[in-house]
Design an enzyme around this catalytic site. Structure first.
Site, short mmCIF file in Angstrom:
data_model
loop_
_atom_site.label_atom_id
_atom_site.label_comp_id
_atom_site.label_asym_id
_atom_site.label_seq_id
_atom_site.Cartn_x
_atom_site.Cartn_y
_atom_site.Cartn_z
N GLY A 1 -76.30 55.22 -70.40
CA GLY A 1 -75.42 56.37 -70.71
C GLY A 1 -74.48 55.88 -71.74
N LYS A 2 -73.61 56.94 -72.24
CA LYS A 2 -72.64 56.44 -73.10
C LYS A 2 -71.83 57.63 -73.48
CE LYS A 2 -71.57 52.66 -75.72
NZ LYS A 2 -72.06 51.18 -75.41
N SER A 3 -70.65 57.45 -73.75
CA SER A 3 -69.57 58.51 -73.96
C SER A 3 -69.04 58.43 -75.35
CB SER A 3 -68.61 58.64 -73.14
OG SER A 3 -69.11 58.76 -71.68
#
Ligand code: GLU
Length: 420
Positions: free
Chosen positions: A107-109
């Protein structure tokens, strides 16, 4: 999409997965399954900053794949961050966690904001606004964020506080975020772990390529949490860091820079430019100095077909995520430059995040020597797995690394059977 069009982080990530699927003979449906992100979230933040005015800040969370566990990956805070960039980086995280063998997905933000242009207080306001907006997407079984470019330990502490006190308690039930200050359940050594992991992979490569670590001349692009730590740690082995660049410029000293002094200079002046212990050079020329190892440790796509032919290193250790575009990669292969790919080279950070996660789930405390021993062992073992496959298949390290990771995720998908 041709190789030449694949210049952004997302395009590079997609290119690399497609190539891997082709090598592994995966069918089109499995390719779609591993390519398409499970969830992409776009939110608008409108926090009131300390001047009493509110600002508009787009932010993103992408959970690419959670076959092997909850999505894991950092929060990037840069002024130009885009949903595409975060999507590409979340894909990288899927392969990185699978390769280094931790039970996480990818995931990543992203938060679209320049951290250098705001006060720490306003940064805290923005981080808290982000946390509230995406709270329902964060959790030990969903997505566990961590630091990335533009975010740090203090920010992770604010996220932890925001989440725990949203329920009125001092602690959370399990690990919601890693890379926290040690006093709030963080793990000793997390801050240095990515840079330290880079050095472990360079050391492992030297053994295989019959190079002496202490004889290396190393050039480092980026002097933050990855490049700065890698530089400081590699000089301890006797190697010389001969060139360093950051956003302000570059500094070179053929006999080796004094990294401790350079760090002092950066703390005092804000960048490497003007360092008295070296010669000022244009920032981009650091990529092209004669050296044994080049460590790109800044943003993505810094090695393209425009400069790949001019690189004078015999080895590239990818401290950054996706620093090499597919067209540049082909040039490096033709030039026989040994590349330690990002999902291997910089996996030390997420590995120690995993230790922090387990520590918090079990309410345990690990010592620095335990963390260091486990990091060393895991980076060495992962390097060996990749190197052996590369030798066996007569392929570049990048292909071996992503193929191992893709095979693990596919195995996980098949093991889950008909479940989602
Ligand atoms: N941001 C780091 C990376 O790109 C660390 C991610 C994590 O610890 O979850 O690998």
């Amino acid at each position: 999409m041709s190789k030449k069009q694949s210049n952004g982080i997302l395009q590079t990530a997609v290119w690399n997965v497609r190539q891997s699927a082709q090598r592994l003979g995966l069918d089109e449906r499995m390719l779609t399954r591993i390519l398409e992100p499970r969830e992409k979230i776009v939110v608008a933040l409108h926090p009131f900053l300390s001047d009493g005015k509110f600002v508009h800040i787009p932010a993103f969370v992408v959970r690419h794949n959670d076959t092997l566990g909850p999505a894991k990956g950092g929060i990037r805070m840069t002024p130009g961050v885009t949903l595409d960039e975060i999507t590409g980086l979340s894909m990288e995280m899927t392969w990185k966690t699978a390769l280094v063998g931790v039970p996480f997905g990818g995931g990543k933000s992203g938060i679209c904001c320049d951290p250098a242009a705001i006060t720490p207080h306003d940064k805290e306001i923005i981080i808290r606004a982000f946390t509230r907006a995406v709270r329902r997407h964060i959790g030990p079984e969903i997505y566990v964020p961590a630091p990335d470019m533009g975010t740090n330990e203090a920010d992770m502490g604010h996220i932890r506080d925001c989440i725990s006190y949203s329920g009125g308690t001092s602690i959370t039930d399990g690990c919601f975020v890693t890379g926290k200050p040690v006093v709030l359940g963080g793990i000793i050594g997390r801050r240095e772990s990515t840079g330290q992991g880079v050095v472990h992979t360079i050391a492992a490569a030297c053994e295989r390529l019959k190079l002496k670590l202490a004889d290396l001349r190393v050039a480092v692009q980026g002097f933050g949490n990855v490049g700065g730590v890698a530089a400081a740690r590699i000089v301890k082995t006797g190697a010389a860091v001969t060139a360093v660049s950051d956003i302000t410029g570059g500094t070179v000293k053929e006999k080796g820079l004094d990294i401790a002094k350079l760090q002092e200079h950066v703390r005092a002046s804000g960048g490497v430019k003007g360092f008295a212990g070296g010669r000022d050079v244009p920032r981009d020329s650091v990529m092209e100095v004669p050296c044994d190892v080049l460590v790109p440790a800044a943003g993505g796509s810094s090695i393209t077909e425009a400069n790949a032919g001019r690189i004078q290193a015999r080895m590239i250790a990818e401290g950054a995520n996706a620093p090499v575009t597919p067209a540049a990669d082909e040039i490096l292969q033709e030039r026989d430059i040994f590349v330690i790919p990002d999902i291997l080279c910089n996996a030390g950070g997420v590995f120690v995040s995993y230790l922090e996660y387990t520590q918090e789930m079990q309410r345990e405390q690990m010592t620095y020597s335990e963390v260091e021993a486990r990091l060393t062992e895991r980076m060495r073992k992962t390097f060996s797995d990749v190197y052996e496959r590369a030798q066996q298949k007569k392929s570049p390290m990048r292909w071996a690394a992503i193929d191992i990771a893709v095979l693990r995720v596919v195995e996980g998908i098949l093991a889950r059977g008909l479940l989602p």
